[in-house]
Design a protein around this motif. Sequence first.
Motif, PDB file in Angstrom:
ATOM      1  N   LYS A  61       0.805  -1.231   0.000  1.00 19.16           N
ATOM      2  CA  LYS A  61       0.000   0.000   0.000  1.00 19.16           C
ATOM      3  C   LYS A  61       0.833   1.273   0.000  1.00 19.16           C
ATOM      4  CE  LYS A  61      -4.125  -1.781   2.355  1.00 19.16           C
ATOM      5  NZ  LYS A  61      -4.885  -1.726   3.612  1.00 19.16           N
ATOM      6  N   CYS A  62       2.039   1.211   0.568  1.00 21.99           N
ATOM      7  CA  CYS A  62       2.826   2.438   0.740  1.00 21.99           C
ATOM      8  C   CYS A  62       3.138   3.079  -0.606  1.00 21.99           C
ATOM      9  CB  CYS A  62       4.126   2.116   1.487  1.00 21.99           C
ATOM     10  SG  CYS A  62       5.183   3.560   1.724  1.00 21.99           S
ATOM     11  N   ILE A  63       2.896   4.406  -0.680  1.00 20.04           N
ATOM     12  CA  ILE A  63       3.151   5.156  -1.915  1.00 20.04           C
ATOM     13  C   ILE A  63       4.368   6.084  -1.770  1.00 20.04           C
ATOM     14  CG2 ILE A  63       0.770   5.057  -2.768  1.00 20.04           C
ATOM     15  CD1 ILE A  63       0.332   7.864  -1.534  1.00 20.04           C
ATOM     16  N   CYS A  65       4.923   8.679   0.149  1.00 23.48           N
ATOM     17  CA  CYS A  65       4.618  10.119   0.224  1.00 23.48           C
ATOM     18  C   CYS A  65       5.369  10.807   1.353  1.00 23.48           C
ATOM     19  CB  CYS A  65       3.119  10.333   0.389  1.00 23.48           C
ATOM     20  SG  CYS A  65       2.477   9.699   1.962  1.00 23.48           S
ATOM     21  N   CYS A 207      -0.875   8.442   7.716  1.00 25.33           N
ATOM     22  CA  CYS A 207      -0.759   7.693   6.453  1.00 25.33           C
ATOM     23  C   CYS A 207      -2.064   7.763   5.659  1.00 25.33           C
ATOM     24  CB  CYS A 207      -0.392   6.235   6.735  1.00 25.33           C
ATOM     25  SG  CYS A 207      -0.242   5.272   5.211  1.00 25.33           S
ATOM     26  N   VAL A 209      -3.028   6.162   3.058  1.00 25.19           N
ATOM     27  CA  VAL A 209      -3.474   4.949   2.373  1.00 25.19           C
ATOM     28  C   VAL A 209      -3.598   3.743   3.310  1.00 25.19           C
ATOM     29  CG1 VAL A 209      -2.567   5.666   0.122  1.00 25.19           C
ATOM     30  CG2 VAL A 209      -1.083   4.431   1.704  1.00 25.19           C
TER      31      VAL A 209
END
Length: 256
Positions: A61-63, A65, A207, A209
């Motif tokens: 899931k981590c983008i 950012c 977070c 997301v």
Amino acid sequence: MNKDRRRFLKLLTSYFGLLAAKDGVYVRLLGGENLSQDSTADAEAYNPEDHLYAYAIDTRKCIGCGMCVKADRLENKVPPKNFRTWVERYRISEAGDVDIDSPSGGENGFPPRVSGFNVAKAFFVPKLCNHCRHTPCIQVCPVGASFHTPEGVVMVDSGWCIGCGYCVQACPYGSRFINPETHCADKCTLCYHRLVKGLQPACVQACPVGARQFGDLKRAGDPVRQLIARERVMVLQPTLLTKPNCYYLGLDQGVR
Ligand code: SF4
Ligand code: SF4
């Protein structure tokens, strides 16, 4: 000071063998005046024995950012160029070569990288103290400044830390640093001062997301407890036998 606080202090002080410790120890551990104001929970009623915390990160899931790193710096007054949590970018080539970068701990996101590297897959890996159950960092501390709370949180008592840096060297995950302002060992506390108020750690709340999740293993139906029971979770460097309390979902084998 109410009964629960006395009990907690007694637990902490008996762990240290410091039965003469004053209330100041407890205040330091709770972050003193930095207690977050945006909670309706009653910190006075908090009982450490009722909780066992765990952290989960879904790398799928981590983008990247960096909102988590920013939130942590703000919440915990983390000095510039130091990190209690950070994000790494992994690029793995078809030949299996691994390229890792983390510019400014990922705090400002990740600029695109153009190179001859033949990228087969790329992803982000948020990191923090794993709040290990078997802790080299606690074992090496010559003055007992580092310890486990009853909820499984690894903490440093700045009132006892002499800044020798042994724990910084001993942590195999690079999770500790010597704070240049306090000259004490510093690391993620899971925002303990927020937990006692019924709040999530700042990085989890920030977070966008839901890549970071925080849970209580003593609470029936807790989402992180269920996730650990049902999903294929992994920990960082399991061969070190540190037994981290930070669990990863979708962790690639190339991650160190
Ligand atoms: S990640 Fe490092 S600092 Fe955190 S508990 Fe484990 S050994 Fe200690
Ligand atoms: S805030 Fe969430 S998505 Fe953004 S870098 Fe941190 S973990 Fe990844």
